[in-house]
Scaffold this motif. Sequence first.
Motif, PDB file in Angstrom:
ATOM      1  N   ARG A   1      56.530  44.759  71.180  1.00  0.00           N
ATOM      2  CA  ARG A   1      55.223  44.223  70.784  1.00  0.00           C
ATOM      3  C   ARG A   1      54.761  43.143  71.764  1.00  0.00           C
ATOM      4  O   ARG A   1      53.610  43.126  72.196  1.00  0.00           O
ATOM      5  CB  ARG A   1      55.284  43.624  69.382  1.00  0.00           C
ATOM      6  CG  ARG A   1      55.397  44.629  68.253  1.00  0.00           C
ATOM      7  CD  ARG A   1      55.412  43.906  66.909  1.00  0.00           C
ATOM      8  NE  ARG A   1      54.104  43.333  66.635  1.00  0.00           N
ATOM      9  CZ  ARG A   1      53.201  43.891  65.825  1.00  0.00           C
ATOM     10  NH1 ARG A   1      53.480  45.011  65.204  1.00  0.00           N
ATOM     11  NH2 ARG A   1      52.048  43.317  65.632  1.00  0.00           N
TER      12      ARG A   1
ATOM     13  N   THR B   1      49.055  43.425  68.899  1.00  0.00           N
ATOM     14  CA  THR B   1      48.845  42.547  67.734  1.00  0.00           C
ATOM     15  C   THR B   1      48.548  43.328  66.449  1.00  0.00           C
ATOM     16  O   THR B   1      48.459  42.733  65.380  1.00  0.00           O
ATOM     17  CB  THR B   1      47.683  41.571  67.992  1.00  0.00           C
ATOM     18  OG1 THR B   1      46.503  42.324  68.284  1.00  0.00           O
ATOM     19  CG2 THR B   1      48.008  40.643  69.153  1.00  0.00           C
ATOM     20  N   ASP B   2      48.384  44.643  66.532  1.00  0.00           N
ATOM     21  CA  ASP B   2      48.088  45.461  65.353  1.00  0.00           C
ATOM     22  C   ASP B   2      49.259  45.404  64.377  1.00  0.00           C
ATOM     23  O   ASP B   2      50.393  45.709  64.739  1.00  0.00           O
ATOM     24  CB  ASP B   2      47.823  46.908  65.790  1.00  0.00           C
ATOM     25  CG  ASP B   2      47.354  47.799  64.649  1.00  0.00           C
ATOM     26  OD1 ASP B   2      47.445  47.379  63.467  1.00  0.00           O
ATOM     27  OD2 ASP B   2      46.915  48.918  64.936  1.00  0.00           O
ATOM     28  N   LYS B   3      48.993  45.017  63.122  1.00  0.00           N
ATOM     29  CA  LYS B   3      50.054  44.910  62.118  1.00  0.00           C
ATOM     30  C   LYS B   3      50.691  46.262  61.817  1.00  0.00           C
ATOM     31  O   LYS B   3      51.827  46.327  61.348  1.00  0.00           O
ATOM     32  CB  LYS B   3      49.499  44.304  60.825  1.00  0.00           C
ATOM     33  CG  LYS B   3      49.159  42.840  60.941  1.00  0.00           C
ATOM     34  CD  LYS B   3      48.627  42.287  59.635  1.00  0.00           C
ATOM     35  CE  LYS B   3      48.269  40.811  59.784  1.00  0.00           C
ATOM     36  NZ  LYS B   3      47.701  40.251  58.550  1.00  0.00           N
ATOM     37  N   GLU B   4      49.980  47.344  62.072  1.00  0.00           N
ATOM     38  CA  GLU B   4      50.514  48.677  61.814  1.00  0.00           C
ATOM     39  C   GLU B   4      51.420  49.172  62.943  1.00  0.00           C
ATOM     40  O   GLU B   4      52.011  50.233  62.836  1.00  0.00           O
ATOM     41  CB  GLU B   4      49.372  49.678  61.602  1.00  0.00           C
ATOM     42  CG  GLU B   4      48.613  49.444  60.312  1.00  0.00           C
ATOM     43  CD  GLU B   4      47.615  50.559  60.022  1.00  0.00           C
ATOM     44  OE1 GLU B   4      47.736  51.650  60.606  1.00  0.00           O
ATOM     45  OE2 GLU B   4      46.725  50.322  59.211  1.00  0.00           O
TER      46      GLU B   4
END
Length: 201
Positions: free
Chosen positions: A135, A141-144
């Motif tokens: 990451r 930064t996408d939570k998914e």
Amino acid sequence: KVLTFGVDRGFLATKPKIEQKKVNNGRLRFLTEEEEYEIVDVLEASGKDDFARFFEWQIDTGMRPIESRHLPKTAIREDPTHGWLVDLRKTKNNYPRTLWLTDRAYKAYVALSDENYPFARFTESRIATAWKFVREALNETDKEFVFYLTRHTCASRLVQRNVPLQIVKEYMGHRNFEMTLRYAKLTPTNMLDARDALQAS
């Protein structure tokens, strides 16, 4: 189980209602091939080749990480006609299944097969650490963007490549079609194929 035990023993009058967080299935992310190659490159460039192989194994088999961890070497065998396959006997929902391996998945297995349980080393904490590295390296930064995307990606690709839903269901080890349909996210190209199928000749 604890609450049931408490009710059965008279410690509680009734089981309290516990609100479960509802999963939003409106958007189910999967990895593009470009993202996949970028992740492998980042891992290999930092000397994390074993995790890169595990990542490839997970994408091509669609297995849950816990299923891979409990997989003994004896579960991998060669079929004289169709090649290498894996027999999953210990699964999350006690739904045994057999998967034929891609060449890449088999190579990943060979690269990691120095122990009786080749994938046992990829514990939850090790996956979390390696994925945090990915990451940060990709500035994602996408939570998914979680490691479980490997499973979403496998199922989505099967659907996008026109594998019948019954086969996708069996391959992924889903109990019902509702589970499979959650992964059946179609790309714009698939929608164009649908239009072309209806187009007058």
